[in-house]
Design an enzyme around this catalytic site. Structure first.
Site, short mmCIF file in Angstrom:
data_model
loop_
_atom_site.label_atom_id
_atom_site.label_comp_id
_atom_site.label_asym_id
_atom_site.label_seq_id
_atom_site.Cartn_x
_atom_site.Cartn_y
_atom_site.Cartn_z
N ARG A 89 42.71 71.76 -60.64
CA ARG A 89 42.29 73.12 -60.30
C ARG A 89 42.88 73.64 -59.00
O ARG A 89 42.67 74.80 -58.65
CB ARG A 89 40.76 73.20 -60.23
CG ARG A 89 40.13 73.01 -61.59
CD ARG A 89 38.68 73.29 -61.54
NE ARG A 89 38.13 73.20 -62.88
CZ ARG A 89 36.87 73.40 -63.17
NH1 ARG A 89 36.02 73.73 -62.22
NH2 ARG A 89 36.44 73.30 -64.41
N ARG A 128 28.45 81.80 -75.09
CA ARG A 128 28.33 80.34 -75.06
C ARG A 128 27.04 79.93 -74.38
O ARG A 128 26.41 78.94 -74.76
CB ARG A 128 29.55 79.77 -74.31
CG ARG A 128 29.58 78.26 -74.25
CD ARG A 128 30.85 77.76 -73.60
NE ARG A 128 30.86 78.03 -72.16
CZ ARG A 128 31.91 77.88 -71.38
NH1 ARG A 128 33.06 77.48 -71.90
NH2 ARG A 128 31.85 78.11 -70.09
N ARG A 134 23.83 75.30 -70.41
CA ARG A 134 24.33 75.26 -69.04
C ARG A 134 23.85 76.50 -68.29
O ARG A 134 24.12 77.63 -68.72
CB ARG A 134 25.86 75.22 -69.03
CG ARG A 134 26.42 73.91 -69.54
CD ARG A 134 27.93 73.92 -69.63
NE ARG A 134 28.56 74.38 -68.39
CZ ARG A 134 29.86 74.46 -68.22
NH1 ARG A 134 30.69 74.13 -69.19
NH2 ARG A 134 30.35 74.90 -67.08
#
Length: 191
Positions: A89, A128, A134
């Protein structure tokens, strides 16, 4: 050995596409989010430290991530290759990953980046969030923070691999199968 980095912002479809890539090329999946959750569920110090950063939508420090990745690679010495999902990242992580894999005699083959407009990313992540469980997929501010962090801090990794001639960008909106075919064409060009 085939070592692919699947790259793109949160919600770009990396998880979906990585499943197809794993099956087709028999690769071992390394997703830093999964590594963090594994360490969390086992109650390790690295896991607890990673969670404090994840809860804020921020990047986990490089030394924590590289340690987790190195451990996973060592656990899988006789595989056809790896697919790195959501990692590296940062440019220092990319440099560290290149050094790690080169030291094992199996360099990174290439990076495939999924390019998706921000409004589509936000829509996908919210959708999602309805099933993922989450918390960072359900909080609009955390979603915006994660996407901003990607563009501010993570996107330069694509330039790093582009300069090395190991980069391909795919438009990540459309039919999943069509996107997968484009990804496979790019992976074949890295061989």
């Amino acid at each position: 050995m085939l070592n692919i980095i699947l790259f793109g912002p949160p919600g770009a479809g990396k998880g979906t596409q990585s499943e197809f890539i794993i099956k087709k090329y028999n690769l071992t999946h390394i997703a830093t989010g999964d590594l963090f959750r594994k360490h969390l569920s086992e109650g390790t110090d690295l896991g607890k430290l990673a969670q404090t950063y994840m809860d804020q939508g921020k990047l986990v420090p490089d030394e924590v991530v590289i340690g987790m990745v190195d451990e996973k690679v060592k656990e899988n010495p006789n595989v056809a290759g790896f697919i790195f999902d959501g990692f590296p990242r940062t440019v220092p992580q990319a440099e560290a990953l290149d050094a790690l894999m080169a030291s094992k005699g199996t360099p990174i083959s290439g990076m495939v980046a999924l390019d998706v407009p921000v409004d589509e990313l936000e829509k996908r992540i919210k959708e999602r969030g309805k099933t993922s469980g989450r918390s960072d997929d359900q909080d609009e501010q955390k979603i915006k923070t994660r996407i901003k962090v990607y563009y501010d801090e993570t996107l330069p990794v694509a330039n790093y691999y582009e300069q090395k001639g190991r980069f391909a960008k795919i438009h990540g909106v459309g039919e999943i199968d069509a996107i997968f075919k484009q990804i496979c064409d790019k992976i074949e060009s890295f061989r």
